[in-house]
Scaffold this active site. Structure first.
Site, PDB file in Angstrom:
ATOM      1  N   GLU A 270       5.907  35.445  31.260  1.00 33.44           N
ATOM      2  CA  GLU A 270       6.112  33.994  31.345  1.00 33.44           C
ATOM      3  C   GLU A 270       5.058  33.322  32.229  1.00 33.44           C
ATOM      4  O   GLU A 270       5.378  32.552  33.128  1.00 33.44           O
ATOM      5  CB  GLU A 270       7.530  33.685  31.835  1.00 33.44           C
ATOM      6  CG  GLU A 270       8.593  34.241  30.908  1.00 33.44           C
ATOM      7  CD  GLU A 270      10.022  33.823  31.258  1.00 33.44           C
ATOM      8  OE1 GLU A 270      10.301  33.616  32.442  1.00 33.44           O
ATOM      9  OE2 GLU A 270      10.835  33.715  30.324  1.00 33.44           O
ATOM     10  N   ASP A 345      17.973  37.960  27.357  1.00 29.40           N
ATOM     11  CA  ASP A 345      17.905  37.186  28.589  1.00 29.40           C
ATOM     12  C   ASP A 345      19.270  36.681  29.053  1.00 29.40           C
ATOM     13  O   ASP A 345      19.544  35.482  28.934  1.00 29.40           O
ATOM     14  CB  ASP A 345      16.944  36.003  28.397  1.00 29.40           C
ATOM     15  CG  ASP A 345      16.620  35.316  29.699  1.00 29.40           C
ATOM     16  OD1 ASP A 345      16.978  35.863  30.751  1.00 29.40           O
ATOM     17  OD2 ASP A 345      16.014  34.232  29.661  1.00 29.40           O
ATOM     18  N   GLU A 373      23.329  31.037  34.712  1.00 34.11           N
ATOM     19  CA  GLU A 373      22.340  30.230  33.992  1.00 34.11           C
ATOM     20  C   GLU A 373      22.811  29.869  32.587  1.00 34.11           C
ATOM     21  O   GLU A 373      22.696  28.728  32.162  1.00 34.11           O
ATOM     22  CB  GLU A 373      21.004  31.000  33.916  1.00 34.11           C
ATOM     23  CG  GLU A 373      19.962  30.293  33.072  1.00 34.11           C
ATOM     24  CD  GLU A 373      18.619  31.030  33.007  1.00 34.11           C
ATOM     25  OE1 GLU A 373      18.456  32.068  33.680  1.00 34.11           O
ATOM     26  OE2 GLU A 373      17.734  30.554  32.275  1.00 34.11           O
TER      27      GLU A 373
HETATM   28  O1  GCW Z   1      16.070  33.716  32.105  1.00 37.38           O
HETATM   29  C1  GCW Z   1      14.782  33.362  32.346  1.00 37.38           C
HETATM   30  C2  GCW Z   1      14.938  32.179  33.225  1.00 37.38           C
HETATM   31  C3  GCW Z   1      13.777  31.966  34.145  1.00 37.38           C
HETATM   32  C4  GCW Z   1      13.528  33.270  34.883  1.00 37.38           C
HETATM   33  C5  GCW Z   1      13.213  34.357  33.894  1.00 37.38           C
HETATM   34  C6  GCW Z   1      13.055  35.718  34.575  1.00 37.38           C
HETATM   35  C7  GCW Z   1      12.767  33.584  37.122  1.00 37.38           C
HETATM   36  O2  GCW Z   1      15.185  31.047  32.409  1.00 37.38           O
HETATM   37  O3  GCW Z   1      14.117  30.928  35.009  1.00 37.38           O
HETATM   38  O4  GCW Z   1      12.508  33.148  35.835  1.00 37.38           O
HETATM   39  O5  GCW Z   1      14.249  34.491  32.976  1.00 37.38           O
HETATM   40  O6  GCW Z   1      14.041  36.430  34.654  1.00 37.38           O
HETATM   41  O7  GCW Z   1      11.968  36.037  35.000  1.00 37.38           O
END
Ligand code: GCW
Length: 636
Positions: A270, A345, A373
């Protein structure tokens, strides 16, 4: 007259006290002990940790005496409690075991009553991961700003202000009461500045506060730090200047924090920098850091959450295995691979991540997300222990050296936002100590300590909590649907979400693939063949439309709307039924809660009551938006 005044005065006084007792803001967490100053505590050794054990027992114990004894025959960090008449003896091989034993005794006192107990942790690493940024914000945090008050650096770095210190101490007590033994203080999307001297001074102060509670400090690092801080012109892990930079940085850290735990790394993921930027592998990157940490006993926790880089275009849920399997066996001994529980995720439901089946030679940790989240954030009551227990049904704790939980903690008065979100911190800690505990047993313990021991209350609320995760799956994304959240904040539904300027893996339409014929992501051998990454019998089971468990159906298969399911109803009818069930369950939460108004202090009662109303409205919205959209896709 005098007497009347006295009575009036004492009545007013008692009302005032009652008022104070009623106004609980949740800051006591599950440590709502009454101060009795009754217990005599004796111990044959002294240390800051033992002093804490003594003070907790002296203030809050109900027994007349407790003896603390070091007994080298007991397992590391474990303890033994033996009831002896009106007293008890706690034995442990280390000071920290005695502190854990002291908290266990206090827990027994608040719940089951004092009994003999032998206990030792299943995992050696039981860590919270804080996604705290240096500007005080918390990524995916829903309970205020960072507890660490990063703004207090430079002149103020060498001590904490009083208010901050009290909150940090309460945080440490809470963690030690569960056996959590490490904290990664900053976000995995890490600022290079965390490694600058001013911040390291601050980290050392926090580490000193946590040390007597058995909590080791870890940091997330930015892989390009030496370059970002202007000290090298590359961050290539095979460049000797870079290696040298990390070695001296690590020695600088250990000079301040002799028991520093190590680094957590999100690299080439990311947008974060990583060894891939120099044509090097994750193993090259992890090993370079591991070599710097090794002389001090530090570890590297390297995250496998990578996608969209070397395997761009491949089904996102397959990419971690594709990337890391070829590297298994190439990591230094102090590297641990840290993976999320599911391959995507932190969705309300995912099948387990197959990386746990595939990696054999590298030690592994699981990363759970305590902060909600994708599960209603700190607005929905969703108890996560059943989800984590589900993971352990597929991945044996024996395969893991540790567990990490992305913390839901901030500077809100009650630390977690929703009063019931505290239960998720609690449950994470209890399961990281003993994953064989049942989720119901944990919620009951938590309810008794946090609210009331009244039997009907505990039974009703524990039942509600137990089902809450499944209810959330039902009103958000039943039958294996996933990632149909609103962009970015991930709170509400957005099944039609698509933006050409976003990576496709962030778009809901990529995941549900609804069309006129059906819905779901074909990951069987007919599709992306993600099932091939699973061990037997799951590989075959998930591959077959007929045998695939219905909770994973649309995760692994694109299914016709009128496909007949085992219960004789069509897929569409089942989808509707699940959304309806989810909504009606949540509607019921409020009536359960309303029965207990007199049992719970008014502030927390009202807070929960309002949130349950909001959760019900949100659940209805999820149902309306999703069913409306699916109907449109079906062509109705
Ligand atoms: O779930 C996603 C989140 C990001 C997060 C990423 C990760 C810290 O939306 O906010 O970043 O995963 O786990 O690296």
């Amino acid at each position: 007259m005098d007497r009347i005044y006295k009575i009036l005065f004492s009545l007013t006084f008692s009302f005032l006290c009652l008022g104070i007792a009623c106004a609980e803001d949740g800051s006591s967490l599950w440590l709502r002990y009454t101060s009795l100053d009754k217990t005599q505590v004796s111990s044959d050794t002294h240390s800051p940790t033992i002093a804490i054990a003594r003070s907790e027992l002296e203030h809050y114990g109900t027994l007349s005496s407790v003896k603390l004894v070091i007994d080298k025959g007991l397992p590391s960090e474990g303890f033994r409690i033996q009831a002896k008449g009106d007293g008890a003896e706690i034995r442990a091989s280390q000071d920290i075991g005695l502190l854990y034993g002291a908290y266990a005794l206090l827990r027994q006192q608040q719940t089951s009553g004092i009994r003999n107990l032998r206990s030792a942790p299943r995992f050696s690493l039981r860590l919270l991961n804080h996604w705290d940024n240096l500007d005080g914000s918390v990524e995916r945090g829903y309970a205020g700003k960072s507890l660490w008050k990063w703004e207090e650096i430079d002149g103020q770095a060498r001590k904490m202000s009083r208010g901050v210190e009290q909150r940090v101490v309460q945080y440490c007590r809470a963690n030690a009461s569960l056996g959590i033994n490490g904290s990664v203080l900053n976000n995995v999307n890490a600022s290079p500045k965390i490694l600058s001297p001013a911040y390291l001074d601050k980290v050392a102060v926090l580490a000193a506060a946590m040390r007597p509670y058995g909590i080791r400090t870890f940091l997330s690092i930015n892989f390009a730090s030496p370059m970002a801080l202007g000290e090298t012109d590359t961050a290539d892990p095979l460049d000797s200047r870079v290696q040298q930079w990390w070695s001296s940085k690590v020695s600088e850290i250990y000079a301040r924090i002799p028991d520093f735990g190590g680094f957590l790394v999100k690299a080439n993921s990311e947008g974060q920098p990583g060894p891939g930027d120099y044509g090097r592998t994750h193993a090259d990157g992890a090993n370079m850091l591991a070599a710097a940490l090794e002389p001090y006993g530090g570890i590297v926790m390297w995250r496998s959450f990578v996608y969209g880089a070397n395997h761009k275009g491949e089904d996102r849920v397959k990419q971690a295995v594709s990337e890391f399997l070829p590297m298994d066996g190439q990591f230094r001994r102090n590297v641990i691979l840290q993976s999320k529980n599911g391959p995507l995720d932190f969705q309300p439901r995912e099948p387990y991540a197959p990386i746990f089946d595939n990696i054999r030679q590298t030690p592994q940790m699981v990363e759970f997300q305590i902060t909600q989240e994708y599960l209603g954030q700190s607005k929905h009551l969703v108890y996560l222990a059943p989800m984590w227990k589900e993971f352990f049904r597929f991945v044996s704790p024996h395969r893991l050296v540790g567990v990490a939980g992305v913390a839901n903690i901030g500077d809100d008065p009650n630390y977690c936002g929703h009063p019931f979100s505290q239960a998720n911190w609690y449950a994470f800690g209890r399961l990281s100590w003993d994953p064989s505990l049942s989720s119901a047993c944990i919620s009951q313990e938590w309810l008794m300590q946090t609210f009331s021991r009244e039997e009907h209350f505990v039974a009703s609320l524990s039942q509600l909590m137990e089902g809450s995760r499944e209810d959330c799956v039902d009103y958000m994304m039943p039958l294996g649907l996933h990632h149909i959240f609103k962009f970015d904040h991930h709170y509400g539904p957005e099944p039609d979400g698509f933006r050409a300027d976003y990576p496709i893996e962030w778009c809901p339409v990529y995941y549900h693939k609804a069309d006129a014929q059906g819905i779901g992501f074909e990951r069987s051998a007919k599709g992306t063949d993600a099932v091939a990454q699973y061990r037997r019998p799951y590989r075959k089971r998930y591959d077959s439309l007929r045998k695939c468990p219905k909770e994973y159906l649309l995760w692994f298969h694109h299914v016709d709307w009128d496909h007949p399911m085992r219960n004789g109803k069509t897929l569409w009818e089942n989808l509707v039924a699940h959304y309806d069930r989810g909504v009606s369950q949540v509607k019921g939460y409020r009536s359960v809660w309303q029965q207990f108004e007199s049992l719970v202090d008014s502030q927390r009662w009202q807070e929960v009551d309002h949130l349950l109303e909001l959760q019900y409205r949100n659940a209805q919205e999820w149902r309306e938006v999703c069913l409306g959209y699916w109907q449109k896709m079906k062509g109705e």
